[in-house]
Write a protein that holds these residues in place. Structure first.
Motif: not given
Ligand SMILES: Nc1ncnc2c1ncn2[C@@H]1O[C@H](COP(=O)(O)OP(=O)(O)OP(=O)(O)O)[C@@H](O)[C@H]1O
Length: 312
Positions: A14-18, A41-45, A211-212
């Protein structure tokens, strides 16, 4: 894709913009197990969970959840899953029973059985005494029990829990996990995201996200066995100088301080890891007790990510 798995994904992205929030995730979640997502936090869970629930469209890749392709079959899937997020998402102005009644309407529970089903949930999640209490006035633990009662009201075979214990005390967290194991014993599959190492350790299998991306996955035992490091614990009155003596030595992969103890990860290829640590400390004039210890999930996490050992 294989029917033994409640969830399977290939290259889910999943991308949000770039920005790529979830980057080619391959998942296989066996039925009737607890599968954990551990990551900072922010790792894509949450983004991954939202795609698997059919709430968010993947930019790339495919997933099958309980045999349904998502997002294509998301409407059929919604009746078969429960979803609980870290934010309390029920109505604070409604009482406990009204909230469950509202959820029963959403899931179109048959009139004949809904009364009995709500009573069962109230009893199971220890909410009988709160049935007339407005949700907004309940404690964190009670709200969490209500949220779980609501998420499982329609007896879904698959439950998604996105950091469900972040707002409750340790006793409520323990009780909550007991409730999860009871659901699994009845055949429910659970995918849970968490920040907590001790919770991740309770999962049958888990994926560590950064990081996703999935940077490690397996059962806790497999993750320990796959570690490319041995763990040595150093107990000393001089943790600062001890750390200075060890940091930067080539076979030492990481040094984490826990009060007067240091947890030192040494490359597996080293023949006698405690001796290597001991002699580095002696050379620096640091007195310490050095012993090999069993790895923890935090050690696995530190090695798999570039974390410095802080709670993810
Ligand atoms: N709708 C959105 N638009 C833009 N960026 C987003 C959106 N949703 C998520 N992101 C970004 O994607 C990344 C992953 O977020 P996500 O919520 O999946 O992480 P997480 O591991 O669940 O973290 P947390 O524990 O904070 O919930 C973050 O950098 C977030 O800012």
């Amino acid at each position: 894709m294989n029917n033994d798995y409640a969830i399977e994904s290939h290259g889910l992205t999943r991308r949000f913009g770039a920005f790529t929030a979830v980057d080619h995730i391959d998942l296989r979640v066996p039925r009737a197990q607890i599968y954990g997502f551990l990551g900072p936090n922010g790792s894509g869970k949450s983004t991954t969970i939202r795609m698997l629930c059919g709430l968010l469209t993947p930019s790339e890749g495919e997933a099958r959840v309980l045999g349904h392709p998502v997002p294509g079959d998301a409407d059929a899937l919604k009746q078969q899953i429960g979803y609980m997020t870290q934010r309390f998402s029920l109505y604070e102005d409604l009482d406990v029973e009204e909230n469950l009644g509202f959820i029963a309407d959403i899931y179109c529970l048959p009139r004949k059985t809904r009364r009995a089903r709500i009573e069962t949930q109230l009893e199971r999640y220890d909410l009988i005494g709160q049935r007339r209490q407005r949700a907004g006035t309940m404690s964190g633990g009670q709200k969490q029990r209500l949220a779980l009662a609501a998420a499982t009201l329609h007896a879904p075979p698959l439950l998604f829990l996105d950091e469900p214990t972040s707002a409750v005390d340790p006793q409520s967290r323990r009780d909550f996990w007991e409730a999860l194991f009871a659901l699994v014993a009845e055949g429910t599959t659970i995918l849970v995201s968490t920040h907590y190492m001790d919770e991740a350790e309770r999962c049958h299998r888990l994926a560590i996200l950064q990081r996703g991306r999935i940077v490690a996955d397996g059962t806790p035992t497999q993750l320990y066995a796959g570690m490319e490091a041995l763990v040595v614990e150093v107990e000393t009155d001089a943790p600062g100088p001890a750390r200075a003596a060890l940091d930067g030595l080539a076979p030492i992969l990481s040094v984490t301080q826990l009060g007067v103890r240091l947890r030192v990860l040494v490359a597996k290829a080293v023949e006698d890891a405690p001796e290597l640590v001991r002699s580095a400390l002696v050379a620096a004039g640091v007195e310490a007790r050095v012993q090999p210890v069993h790895p923890s999930l935090e050690d696995v996490f530190v090695l798999a990510t570039d974390s410095d050992g802080a709670e993810p």
